[in-house]
Scaffold this motif. Structure first.
Motif, PDB file in Angstrom:
ATOM      1  N   ILE A   1      31.963  17.362  59.807  1.00 28.15           N
ATOM      2  CA  ILE A   1      32.909  16.926  59.040  1.00 28.15           C
ATOM      3  C   ILE A   1      33.358  18.261  58.120  1.00 28.15           C
ATOM      4  O   ILE A   1      32.529  19.016  57.823  1.00 28.15           O
ATOM      5  N   ASP A   2      34.568  18.500  58.004  1.00 26.97           N
ATOM      6  CA  ASP A   2      35.295  19.380  57.157  1.00 26.97           C
ATOM      7  C   ASP A   2      34.802  20.822  57.698  1.00 26.97           C
ATOM      8  O   ASP A   2      34.733  21.678  56.901  1.00 26.97           O
ATOM      9  N   GLU A   3      34.486  20.799  59.108  1.00 28.96           N
ATOM     10  CA  GLU A   3      34.114  22.316  59.375  1.00 28.96           C
ATOM     11  C   GLU A   3      34.262  22.191  60.853  1.00 28.96           C
ATOM     12  O   GLU A   3      34.127  21.137  61.691  1.00 28.96           O
ATOM     13  N   LEU A   4      34.789  23.358  61.364  1.00 30.07           N
ATOM     14  CA  LEU A   4      35.004  23.389  62.688  1.00 30.07           C
ATOM     15  C   LEU A   4      34.310  24.780  63.185  1.00 30.07           C
ATOM     16  O   LEU A   4      35.000  25.698  62.933  1.00 30.07           O
ATOM     17  N   HIS A   5      33.331  24.675  64.310  1.00 32.05           N
ATOM     18  CA  HIS A   5      33.040  26.094  64.981  1.00 32.05           C
ATOM     19  C   HIS A   5      33.499  26.183  66.025  1.00 32.05           C
ATOM     20  O   HIS A   5      33.732  25.229  66.700  1.00 32.05           O
ATOM     21  N   VAL A   6      34.051  27.417  66.367  1.00 34.36           N
ATOM     22  CA  VAL A   6      34.591  27.546  67.556  1.00 34.36           C
ATOM     23  C   VAL A   6      34.246  28.944  68.228  1.00 34.36           C
ATOM     24  O   VAL A   6      34.057  29.768  67.409  1.00 34.36           O
ATOM     25  N   PRO A   7      34.146  29.340  69.255  1.00 36.03           N
ATOM     26  CA  PRO A   7      33.841  30.360  69.755  1.00 36.03           C
ATOM     27  C   PRO A   7      35.213  31.638  69.968  1.00 36.03           C
ATOM     28  O   PRO A   7      36.376  31.286  69.987  1.00 36.03           O
ATOM     29  N   LEU A   8      34.759  33.114  69.664  1.00 35.40           N
ATOM     30  CA  LEU A   8      35.670  33.807  69.525  1.00 35.40           C
ATOM     31  C   LEU A   8      36.440  33.999  71.157  1.00 35.40           C
ATOM     32  O   LEU A   8      35.761  33.747  72.055  1.00 35.40           O
ATOM     33  N   GLY A   9      37.718  34.311  71.052  1.00 37.67           N
ATOM     34  CA  GLY A   9      38.428  34.523  72.431  1.00 37.67           C
ATOM     35  C   GLY A   9      38.732  33.356  73.322  1.00 37.67           C
ATOM     36  O   GLY A   9      38.950  33.679  74.425  1.00 37.67           O
ATOM     37  N   ARG A  10      38.503  32.101  72.733  1.00 41.56           N
ATOM     38  CA  ARG A  10      39.023  31.051  73.939  1.00 41.56           C
ATOM     39  C   ARG A  10      39.895  30.351  73.120  1.00 41.56           C
ATOM     40  O   ARG A  10      39.967  30.308  71.597  1.00 41.56           O
ATOM     41  N   ASP A  11      40.841  29.620  73.834  1.00 40.97           N
ATOM     42  CA  ASP A  11      41.791  28.772  73.376  1.00 40.97           C
ATOM     43  C   ASP A  11      41.172  27.390  72.937  1.00 40.97           C
ATOM     44  O   ASP A  11      40.337  26.895  73.677  1.00 40.97           O
ATOM     45  N   VAL A  12      41.645  27.159  71.849  1.00 42.12           N
ATOM     46  CA  VAL A  12      41.042  25.660  71.255  1.00 42.12           C
ATOM     47  C   VAL A  12      42.244  24.752  70.943  1.00 42.12           C
ATOM     48  O   VAL A  12      43.027  25.373  70.274  1.00 42.12           O
ATOM     49  N   GLU A  13      42.280  23.455  71.606  1.00 45.35           N
ATOM     50  CA  GLU A  13      43.093  22.772  71.334  1.00 45.35           C
ATOM     51  C   GLU A  13      42.672  21.616  70.391  1.00 45.35           C
ATOM     52  O   GLU A  13      41.439  20.736  70.893  1.00 45.35           O
TER      53      GLU A  13
ATOM     54  N   TRP B   1      24.873  27.345  68.944  1.00 44.02           N
ATOM     55  CA  TRP B   1      24.809  26.596  67.814  1.00 44.02           C
ATOM     56  C   TRP B   1      25.194  24.942  68.352  1.00 44.02           C
ATOM     57  O   TRP B   1      24.907  24.154  67.740  1.00 44.02           O
ATOM     58  N   LEU B   2      25.961  24.951  69.567  1.00 47.44           N
ATOM     59  CA  LEU B   2      26.190  23.544  70.252  1.00 47.44           C
ATOM     60  C   LEU B   2      25.051  22.772  70.516  1.00 47.44           C
ATOM     61  O   LEU B   2      25.160  21.316  70.486  1.00 47.44           O
TER      62      LEU B   2
ATOM     63  N   VAL C   1      34.505  31.107  63.216  1.00 48.64           N
ATOM     64  CA  VAL C   1      34.320  31.782  64.676  1.00 48.64           C
ATOM     65  C   VAL C   1      33.405  32.320  64.921  1.00 48.64           C
ATOM     66  O   VAL C   1      32.895  33.236  64.057  1.00 48.64           O
ATOM     67  N   MET C   2      32.600  32.019  66.089  1.00 50.60           N
ATOM     68  CA  MET C   2      31.592  32.551  66.339  1.00 50.60           C
ATOM     69  C   MET C   2      31.604  33.533  67.618  1.00 50.60           C
ATOM     70  O   MET C   2      32.477  33.384  68.384  1.00 50.60           O
ATOM     71  N   ARG C   3      30.575  34.479  67.862  1.00 53.13           N
ATOM     72  CA  ARG C   3      30.518  34.977  69.201  1.00 53.13           C
ATOM     73  C   ARG C   3      30.132  34.011  70.166  1.00 53.13           C
ATOM     74  O   ARG C   3      29.548  33.051  69.680  1.00 53.13           O
ATOM     75  N   PRO C   4      30.789  34.102  71.378  1.00 54.89           N
ATOM     76  CA  PRO C   4      30.440  33.110  72.449  1.00 54.89           C
ATOM     77  C   PRO C   4      29.021  32.501  72.556  1.00 54.89           C
ATOM     78  O   PRO C   4      28.550  31.581  72.536  1.00 54.89           O
ATOM     79  N   ALA C   5      28.127  33.510  72.364  1.00 58.98           N
ATOM     80  CA  ALA C   5      26.728  33.407  72.696  1.00 58.98           C
ATOM     81  C   ALA C   5      26.210  32.650  71.554  1.00 58.98           C
ATOM     82  O   ALA C   5      25.257  31.598  71.653  1.00 58.98           O
ATOM     83  N   ASP C   6      26.391  32.897  70.385  1.00 65.53           N
ATOM     84  CA  ASP C   6      26.120  32.314  69.178  1.00 65.53           C
ATOM     85  C   ASP C   6      26.559  30.989  68.916  1.00 65.53           C
ATOM     86  O   ASP C   6      26.026  29.773  68.559  1.00 65.53           O
ATOM     87  N   TYR C   7      27.941  30.689  69.648  1.00 63.68           N
ATOM     88  CA  TYR C   7      28.350  29.206  69.552  1.00 63.68           C
ATOM     89  C   TYR C   7      27.867  28.450  70.635  1.00 63.68           C
ATOM     90  O   TYR C   7      27.544  27.095  70.250  1.00 63.68           O
ATOM     91  N   ALA C   8      27.370  28.963  71.860  1.00 60.97           N
ATOM     92  CA  ALA C   8      26.546  28.202  72.750  1.00 60.97           C
ATOM     93  C   ALA C   8      25.231  27.649  72.118  1.00 60.97           C
ATOM     94  O   ALA C   8      25.072  26.555  72.429  1.00 60.97           O
TER      95      ALA C   8
END
Ligand code: CUA
Length: 314
Positions: free
Chosen positions: A121-133, A204-205, A195-202
């Protein structure tokens, strides 16, 4: 504290394209200001009353000059049109294989869900360098999803889906604003994009309560809301089967043919009488008020997963 800056950070792949177009337009305006106002001032001073200048035999015309100042701005205008159209196409057409995030806007919050099921809610975590739709719907009035650092802004309109995409290019936190006045707390309808590094994002998920994937959630709703009661082969009610439907061309009773995309499925659930599939009766009740926008998105994700695999989304 951020230092003072005229422009927000360029945090996405399209940011510099939009900035350069903006700088280009500004530069052209400054140029034409000079072209017009420098001669105006020059002639004002030179031919002011009482100045001793030669006023005899004013020139009657100059074809070369007139052709030039017609063609030159025309070409510049066309150039900006082509440039602007190219940027527009780039930012309006989401690339394939983008990460999918579902967004539901309501007074006054942003509810987001990742394909893996994680909700925010009111936050979006996304990985660096990926397209996000983002696929976005509104539960009440018009909102607008605005991330200045990414140079993306798209209205979120009740009754339809809109999309927006970006490709983050630097790690960090960025402002998310609602950019369409939507009532008393519009100014508080803000959030952040992380925006997080891909490993951090994984990592976080997988933290917190790991929700079921959006497809599984949709499958659960498909049964819970009673869709499966009619839309499976063995049902007594004559309803269209939904396997393989997504992305296909659907002939309607009216003779039209429509594509079974997100919009079509949403309409079929909320306004079932609007587009009747050919060969079927108008039997289905509207689920308006019984299913939320977020739940519809989950059901659509499920139908997509059992849909036409050869087609890539829309
Ligand atoms: Cu939502 Cu302004």
């Amino acid at each position: 504290m951020d230092k003072f800056r005229l422009f927000p950070i360029e945090g996405s792949s399209s940011a510099h394209q939009i900035d350069w177009l903006y700088f280009g337009l500004t530069g052209m305006l400054i140029f034409f200001c000079f072209v017009v106002f420098v001669p105006v001032i020059f002639f004002c001073i030179r031919y002011r009353r009482g100045a001793k200048v030669n006023r005899a035999n004013p020139p009657e015309g100059n074809n070369l000059l007139e052709t030039g100042w017609t063609l030159f701005p025309l070409l510049i205008g066309l150039g900006f049109f082509i440039w602007g159209a190219a940027v527009y196409y780039h930012i309006e057409r989401p690339p394939r294989n983008a990460l999918q995030v579902q967004v539901v806007a309501k007074q006054w919050m942003w509810k987001l869900q990742h394909a893996e099921g994680k909700k925010e809610i009111d936050e979006l975590h996304v990985p660096l360098g990926r397209d996000v739709e983002l696929t976005m719907a509104s539960q009440d009035v018009i909102h607008s999803f605005f991330v200045p650092a990414f140079r993306v802004k798209q209205d979120v309109v009740p009754g339809k889906y809109t999309t927006e995409w970006f490709h983050p290019t630097r790690v960090g936190e960025y402002h998310l604003f609602c950019a369409e006045y939507c009532g008393t707390n519009h100014s508080k309808m803000i959030g952040r994009i992380v925006v997080m590094r891909p490993a951090d994002y994984a990592r976080w998920l997988t933290t917190g309560t790991t929700d079921r994937s959006i497809v599984l959630e949709g499958q659960r709703l498909f049964h819970e809301k009673g869709c499966s009661g009619c839309h499976v082969g063995s049902s007594v009610v004559h309803a269209p089967p939904l396997e393989g439907l997504y992305g296909k061309q659907v002939p309607l009773a009216s003779g039209d043919i429509v594509t079974a995309d997100d919009e079509y499925i949403r309409d079929s659930i909320f306004l079932p009488g609007k587009q009747i599939a050919a060969g079927y009766d108008n039997l289905m009740p509207s689920f308006s008020g019984h299913i939320s926008e977020g739940e519809i998105m989950q059901i659509i994700a499920y139908l997509k997963s059992i849909g036409n695999q050869s087609e890539e989304g829309k």
